[in-house]
Design a protein around this motif. Structure first.
Motif, PDB file in Angstrom:
ATOM      1  N   ASP A   1       0.834  -1.201   0.000  1.00 31.56           N
ATOM      2  CA  ASP A   1       0.000   0.000   0.000  1.00 31.56           C
ATOM      3  C   ASP A   1       0.872   1.255   0.000  1.00 31.56           C
ATOM      4  OD1 ASP A   1      -2.481  -1.286  -0.031  1.00 31.56           O
ATOM      5  OD2 ASP A   1      -2.535  -1.467   2.159  1.00 31.56           O
ATOM      6  N   ALA A   2       1.956   1.229   0.785  1.00 32.30           N
ATOM      7  CA  ALA A   2       2.864   2.376   0.839  1.00 32.30           C
ATOM      8  C   ALA A   2       3.535   2.597  -0.513  1.00 32.30           C
ATOM      9  CB  ALA A   2       3.908   2.169   1.929  1.00 32.30           C
ATOM     10  N   VAL A   3       3.917   1.511  -1.175  1.00 31.42           N
ATOM     11  CA  VAL A   3       4.564   1.625  -2.483  1.00 31.42           C
ATOM     12  C   VAL A   3       3.575   2.118  -3.536  1.00 31.42           C
ATOM     13  CG1 VAL A   3       5.768   0.377  -4.303  1.00 31.42           C
ATOM     14  CG2 VAL A   3       6.266  -0.133  -1.911  1.00 31.42           C
ATOM     15  N   LEU A   4       2.351   1.616  -3.495  1.00 31.98           N
ATOM     16  CA  LEU A   4       1.336   2.061  -4.450  1.00 31.98           C
ATOM     17  C   LEU A   4       1.110   3.565  -4.343  1.00 31.98           C
ATOM     18  CD1 LEU A   4      -1.202  -0.881  -4.138  1.00 31.98           C
ATOM     19  CD2 LEU A   4      -0.033  -0.199  -6.241  1.00 31.98           C
ATOM     20  N   GLU A   5       1.119   4.084  -3.136  1.00 31.02           N
ATOM     21  CA  GLU A   5       0.966   5.522  -2.934  1.00 31.02           C
ATOM     22  C   GLU A   5       2.196   6.266  -3.449  1.00 31.02           C
ATOM     23  OE1 GLU A   5      -0.948   8.993  -1.898  1.00 31.02           O
ATOM     24  OE2 GLU A   5      -1.755   6.947  -1.905  1.00 31.02           O
ATOM     25  N   PHE A   6       3.365   5.677  -3.232  1.00 30.74           N
ATOM     26  CA  PHE A   6       4.627   6.285  -3.656  1.00 30.74           C
ATOM     27  C   PHE A   6       4.721   6.403  -5.173  1.00 30.74           C
ATOM     28  CE2 PHE A   6       9.213   5.236  -4.712  1.00 30.74           C
ATOM     29  CZ  PHE A   6       9.690   6.532  -4.538  1.00 30.74           C
ATOM     30  N   VAL A   7       4.292   5.360  -5.888  1.00 27.76           N
ATOM     31  CA  VAL A   7       4.454   5.356  -7.351  1.00 27.76           C
ATOM     32  C   VAL A   7       3.330   6.094  -8.065  1.00 27.76           C
ATOM     33  CG1 VAL A   7       5.667   3.144  -7.230  1.00 27.76           C
ATOM     34  CG2 VAL A   7       3.215   3.158  -7.746  1.00 27.76           C
ATOM     35  N   LYS A   8       2.294   6.466  -7.328  1.00 27.80           N
ATOM     36  CA  LYS A   8       1.107   7.044  -7.955  1.00 27.80           C
ATOM     37  C   LYS A   8       1.414   8.350  -8.688  1.00 27.80           C
ATOM     38  CE  LYS A   8      -2.072   8.524  -5.168  1.00 27.80           C
ATOM     39  NZ  LYS A   8      -3.187   8.509  -4.186  1.00 27.80           N
ATOM     40  N   ASN A   9       2.312   9.135  -8.148  1.00 25.52           N
ATOM     41  CA  ASN A   9       2.592  10.452  -8.713  1.00 25.52           C
ATOM     42  C   ASN A   9       3.992  10.549  -9.307  1.00 25.52           C
ATOM     43  OD1 ASN A   9       0.032  11.572  -7.884  1.00 25.52           O
ATOM     44  ND2 ASN A   9       0.843  11.633  -5.797  1.00 25.52           N
ATOM     45  N   THR A  10       4.452   9.478  -9.912  1.00 25.17           N
ATOM     46  CA  THR A  10       5.767   9.480 -10.528  1.00 25.17           C
ATOM     47  C   THR A  10       5.680   8.939 -11.944  1.00 25.17           C
ATOM     48  OG1 THR A  10       8.036   8.640 -10.370  1.00 25.17           O
ATOM     49  CG2 THR A  10       6.295   7.195  -9.583  1.00 25.17           C
ATOM     50  N   ASP A  11       6.563   9.406 -12.794  1.00 23.24           N
ATOM     51  CA  ASP A  11       6.649   8.859 -14.143  1.00 23.24           C
ATOM     52  C   ASP A  11       7.895   8.003 -14.308  1.00 23.24           C
ATOM     53  OD1 ASP A  11       8.542  10.833 -14.066  1.00 23.24           O
ATOM     54  OD2 ASP A  11       7.843  11.912 -15.849  1.00 23.24           O
ATOM     55  N   ALA A  12       8.478   7.567 -13.178  1.00 22.00           N
ATOM     56  CA  ALA A  12       9.666   6.714 -13.203  1.00 22.00           C
ATOM     57  C   ALA A  12       9.345   5.359 -13.835  1.00 22.00           C
ATOM     58  CB  ALA A  12      10.201   6.495 -11.783  1.00 22.00           C
ATOM     59  N   LEU A  13      10.351   4.761 -14.461  1.00 24.66           N
ATOM     60  CA  LEU A  13      10.216   3.404 -14.979  1.00 24.66           C
ATOM     61  C   LEU A  13      10.036   2.448 -13.797  1.00 24.66           C
ATOM     62  CD1 LEU A  13      10.527   1.486 -17.506  1.00 24.66           C
ATOM     63  CD2 LEU A  13      12.927   1.287 -16.837  1.00 24.66           C
ATOM     64  N   LEU A  14       8.926   1.734 -13.762  1.00 23.43           N
ATOM     65  CA  LEU A  14       8.621   0.836 -12.645  1.00 23.43           C
ATOM     66  C   LEU A  14       8.801  -0.618 -13.076  1.00 23.43           C
ATOM     67  CD1 LEU A  14       7.579   0.187  -9.807  1.00 23.43           C
ATOM     68  CD2 LEU A  14       5.243   0.421 -10.695  1.00 23.43           C
ATOM     69  N   LEU A  15       9.753  -1.292 -12.457  1.00 21.21           N
ATOM     70  CA  LEU A  15       9.977  -2.719 -12.690  1.00 21.21           C
ATOM     71  C   LEU A  15       9.601  -3.474 -11.424  1.00 21.21           C
ATOM     72  CD1 LEU A  15      13.123  -4.360 -14.349  1.00 21.21           C
ATOM     73  CD2 LEU A  15      11.804  -5.479 -12.557  1.00 21.21           C
ATOM     74  N   VAL A  16       8.627  -4.349 -11.541  1.00 20.54           N
ATOM     75  CA  VAL A  16       8.162  -5.151 -10.407  1.00 20.54           C
ATOM     76  C   VAL A  16       8.582  -6.602 -10.605  1.00 20.54           C
ATOM     77  CG1 VAL A  16       6.138  -6.039  -9.183  1.00 20.54           C
ATOM     78  CG2 VAL A  16       6.214  -3.636  -9.902  1.00 20.54           C
ATOM     79  N   ASP A  17       9.391  -7.096  -9.691  1.00 25.94           N
ATOM     80  CA  ASP A  17       9.686  -8.522  -9.625  1.00 25.94           C
ATOM     81  C   ASP A  17       8.672  -9.118  -8.656  1.00 25.94           C
ATOM     82  OD1 ASP A  17      10.751 -11.045  -9.620  1.00 25.94           O
ATOM     83  OD2 ASP A  17      12.552 -10.518  -8.474  1.00 25.94           O
ATOM     84  N   PRO A  18       7.632  -9.796  -9.164  1.00 25.52           N
ATOM     85  CA  PRO A  18       6.510 -10.224  -8.318  1.00 25.52           C
ATOM     86  C   PRO A  18       6.839 -11.490  -7.518  1.00 25.52           C
ATOM     87  CG  PRO A  18       6.113 -10.930 -10.556  1.00 25.52           C
ATOM     88  CD  PRO A  18       7.422 -10.181 -10.576  1.00 25.52           C
TER      89      PRO A  18
END
Length: 262
Positions: free
Chosen positions: A87-104
Motif C-alpha cells: 500500500d505504501a509503495v502504491l501511494e509512492f508510485v502514484k505520482n511518478t513517471d519513473a520506470l517501474l519494474l516489479v519482480d513479483p
C-alpha cells in the motif's frame, strides 16, 4: 546521474535483495537509493533467521523523500512480507513517471513461498499491474494470471496495460531461457543451465535489467545480458549451500562488456 529507488529487504547472509541490487545498479552507472522493507540476519531460505520489520517506517521514508523534492528515473521492487508495505509503495508510485519494474516475488517450482497468503498475492498483483515491466518466473506468471501457458499468460498481462513481460526460468534442451513479450513481439534468450537453484538470481536478473535500461539499453539487450551474466557467475561460483547465493561480486566489472567468455 540517474536515480533508482530499490524497494526490497536487506539480508545479512544470502546474496540477494538489496545486497545485490545496490552494487549492480551502481556499477551500471545509476545512483541506488534503498528503501528496506525489512532487515534480516539471513535470508528466509535458511533454517532460521532474525528479522526487523520496517513496514511502519516505509510511508514516513517516502514522505521524507517527497519533502526532499527528489525524483527517480527508475523504481525496482522485490520481496514484500505485508500488504501494508505494498500500500505504501502504491501511494509512492502514484505520482511518478519513473520506470517501474516489479519482480513479483511469490513462489517457484509450482509452489508459493512460505507465508504468502491469498491476500498478499492479490496485493502483489495489484502492484504488478501498475508496472512498466514485470519479471515473473513460470509459477508467478500462473499466480498472476491463472494461466499455465506462458504465451497466453504473458498476453493477459500485456492486455492489462503492462508494456513488457519477461518470463524467467524456461528450461529447454539443457539450457535456461527468459522470454521477453511486448505488443506484437516475443524473443527468448537462452543461456547455459547449471543444475540446482540459487538464492538471489532473480534479484540479480531484475537489477541488471533495470541498470541496463537506465543506461540506455533496449529491453531485449538488457534481458540477454542479465541471463548471460547469471550463467557466467553460476559457472564460476563455489556454491555449497544454495542459500548463500552466487559469487557475483568478482564479475561486476563484466557488466560493461557485451560478450562473456566461457
Amino acid at each position: 546521474m540517474k536515480k533508482c529507488a530499490l524497494i526490497n529487504d536487506l539480508s545479512g547472509f544470502g546474496k540477494c535483495s538489496l545486497g545485490v541490487g545496490i552494487p549492480i545498479i551502481s556499477v551500471l552507472g545509476t545512483e541506488a537509493h534503498p528503501m528496506p522493507t525489512a532487515v534480516l540476519s539471513a535470508q528466509t531460505g535458511y533454517d532460521s533467521y532474525e528479522k526487523i520489520d520496517l513496514t511502519d517506517s516505509m510511508q514516513p521514508f517516502f514522505s521524507h523523500w517527497e519533502k526532499m523534492n527528489v525524483s527517480f528515473d527508475g523504481i525496482l521492487t522485490g520481496y514484500f512480507s505485508a500488504e501494508k508495505q505494498i500500500d505504501a509503495v502504491l501511494e509512492f508510485v502514484k505520482n511518478t513517471d519513473a520506470l517501474l519494474l516489479v519482480d513479483p516475488v511469490m513462489g517457484d517450482s509450482g509452489e508459493r513461498y512460505k507465508g504468502f497468503s491469498d491476500s498478499l498475492c492479490i496485493k502483489i498483483k495489484e502492484l504488478a499491474l501498475q508496472a512498466d515491466i514485470v519479471t515473473p518466473n513460470i509459477t508467478e506468471l500462473y499466480l498472476l494470471t491463472g494461466e499455465t501457458d506462458i504465451t497466453k499468460g504473458a498476453q493477459i498481462l500485456l492486455d492489462s496495460g503492462i508494456k513488457t513481460v519477461v518470463v524467467t526460468g524456461i528450461k529447454q534442451h539443457g539450457q535456461i531461457g527468459n522470454a521477453v513479450f511486448e505488443k506484437g513481439k516475443c524473443r527468448t534468450f537462452f543461456s547455459d543451465y547449471s543444475e540446482g537453484s540459487f538464492s538471489g538470481t532473480g534479484d540479480i536478473f531484475a537489477s541488471v535489467i533495470m541498470g541496463k535500461l537506465l543506461a540506455g539499453s533496449d529491453v531485449f539487450s538488457a534481458v540477454e545480458t542479465a541471463g548471460d551474466f547469471i550463467s557466467l557467475v553460476i559457472r564460476n561460483s563455489n556454491a555449497v549451500n544454495r542459500n548463500d547465493g552466487i559469487d557475483f561480486e568478482k564479475f561486476l566489472y563484466r557488466l560493461g562488456v557485451d560478450e562473456y567468455e566461457t
